[in-house]
Motif scaffolding. Structure first.
Motif, PDB file in Angstrom:
ATOM      1  N   LEU A  99       2.956  -4.539 -80.538  1.00  0.00           N
ATOM      2  CA  LEU A  99       3.506  -4.509 -79.184  1.00  0.00           C
ATOM      3  C   LEU A  99       2.797  -3.470 -78.323  1.00  0.00           C
ATOM      4  N   LYS A 127      -3.541  -5.282 -79.113  1.00  0.00           N
ATOM      5  CA  LYS A 127      -2.222  -5.589 -78.575  1.00  0.00           C
ATOM      6  C   LYS A 127      -1.986  -7.092 -78.607  1.00  0.00           C
ATOM      7  N   PRO A 137       1.518  -9.339 -78.102  1.00  0.00           N
ATOM      8  CA  PRO A 137       2.969  -9.487 -77.973  1.00  0.00           C
ATOM      9  C   PRO A 137       3.551 -10.620 -78.811  1.00  0.00           C
ATOM     10  N   MET A 170      12.700  -8.453 -75.720  1.00  0.00           N
ATOM     11  CA  MET A 170      11.559  -9.336 -75.467  1.00  0.00           C
ATOM     12  C   MET A 170      12.021 -10.692 -74.965  1.00  0.00           C
ATOM     13  N   VAL A 215       8.580 -11.332 -72.959  1.00  0.00           N
ATOM     14  CA  VAL A 215       7.370 -10.691 -73.479  1.00  0.00           C
ATOM     15  C   VAL A 215       7.070 -11.256 -74.863  1.00  0.00           C
ATOM     16  N   GLY A 216       5.948 -11.943 -75.006  1.00  0.00           N
ATOM     17  CA  GLY A 216       5.546 -12.504 -76.289  1.00  0.00           C
ATOM     18  C   GLY A 216       6.326 -13.731 -76.702  1.00  0.00           C
TER      19      GLY A 216
END
Length: 242
Positions: free
Chosen positions: A66, A73, A75, A100, A105-106
Motif C-alpha cells: 500500500l 506500490k 494498491p 479501501m 483504493v485498490g
C-alpha cells in the motif's frame, strides 16, 4: 488520502522476539528489518510468513504494498493481502479493508462493504474503525442515516481518546443529534478535543462556555483534568434504532 495508520506495525508484540517457534521467525525478522528501515528484507521475510498463512505477516505485507516500501506500490496487491488477513479476523486488516472499500483504493468503491468491515473491526475495539463506522451512519453513506448508532460508535472511540470522535461527540451533545441535548457533556468532550489542539473544538467550547454557569464550567474542567482514556475493549453493535 487514507487515514493515518495508527500503530500500523506496532501491534506486533515484542513477544515475537522471545518465541523460539519457527512459526513466527519470519514475522519477527521482518519486524526487526522494518524497524531498521530495511524494507526490502522486511518484504522478503513477511512474504514467506504470509504465504504460510500468518495473518500478522499478511497484514504487514499488505501495508508494504500500500505504501510502496520495499516493493513497488500496488494498491490491488495490498488489498488482496489485507483482505486475506481480515478474513482471519485481524482487526487492523479489517479496518484497512473497510477504508479501501470506502475510498475505492485498490478495489471498487463500495460503502456497504466498507460498513461490514468497519463493523467487524469496531466490534473488536479498533478505535479508527469505530470513528469510520460512526461517520457512515452520521452521513448515511452505504447505510441508512442513524444518529443513534453514530453516537454509540463516536462515544466508544472518544472514550479511547480519539480526537475526531471527541469533537463529533461533543457536537452531537450540543445539537441533540442522536442523543439528548446536554451542554455540559458537550463542553466536556469539546474540551478534551481542544486539549488535543483542535481549533474548531476550542471555538465551539468557548461559545458553549458562555451558556454555562461558572460552577458547571469548574466542575467539568475538573472532570477533564481527571479523565483518562479507556483501554481498548470489544464492543457489541447496538440494537437497531426505531
Amino acid at each position: 488520502m487514507l487515514h493515518s495508520m495508527r500503530g500500523t506495525f506496532l501491534w506486533i508484540s515484542a513477544l515475537f522476539f522471545c518465541l523460539g517457534s519457527a512459526l513466527y521467525a519470519d514475522t519477527a525478522a521482518g519486524l526487526r528489518a522494518f524497524q531498521n528501515k530495511d524494507y526490502a528484507t522486511a518484504y522478503r521475510e513477511w512474504t514467506q510468513a504470509a504465504n504460510r498463512g500468518e495473518a500478522e505477516a499478511q497484514y504487514n505485507l499488505g501495508i508494504l504494498y500500500l505504501k510502496g516500501l520495499g516493493v513497488a506500490k500496488n494498491p490491488e496487491e495490498a488489498f488482496r493481502w489485507l483482505h486475506v488477513a481480515a478474513e482471519q479476523g485481524q482487526a487492523d486488516a479489517q479496518f484497512q479493508v473497510g477504508l479501501m472499500r470506502e475510498k475505492g483504493v485498490g478495489v471498487r468503491q463500495d460503502y456497504a462493504q466498507a460498513q461490514i468491515w468497519f463493523t467487524l473491526a469496531a466490534e473488536r475495539g479498533e478505535s479508527e474503525a469505530e470513528v469510520s463506522l460512526a461517520e457512515l451512519y452520521d452521513e448515511g453513506r452505504g447505510v441508512q442515516k442513524d444518529m443513534v448508532r453514530a453516537v454509540y460508535w463516536y462515544k466508544l472511540a472518544a472514550e479511547q481518546g480519539v480526537l475526531e470522535a471527541q469533537h463529533r461527540l461533543g457536537a452531537c451533545y450540543a445539537a441533540g443529534k442522536g442523543v439528548g441535548k446536554d451542554q455540559v457533556k458537550a463542553y466536556f468532550w469539546l474540551t478534551l478535543a481542544a486539549k488535543q489542539h483542535d481549533k474548531d473544538a476550542e471555538k465551539q467550547r468557548s461559545e458553549l462556555a458562555q451558556r454555562l454557569s461558572p460552577d458547571e464550567i469548574a466542575k467539568t474542567d475538573l472532570s477533564v483534568a481527571q479523565w483518562k482514556p479507556k483501554p481498548t475493549t470489544q464492543a457489541q453493535a447496538p440494537a437497531k434504532a426505531h
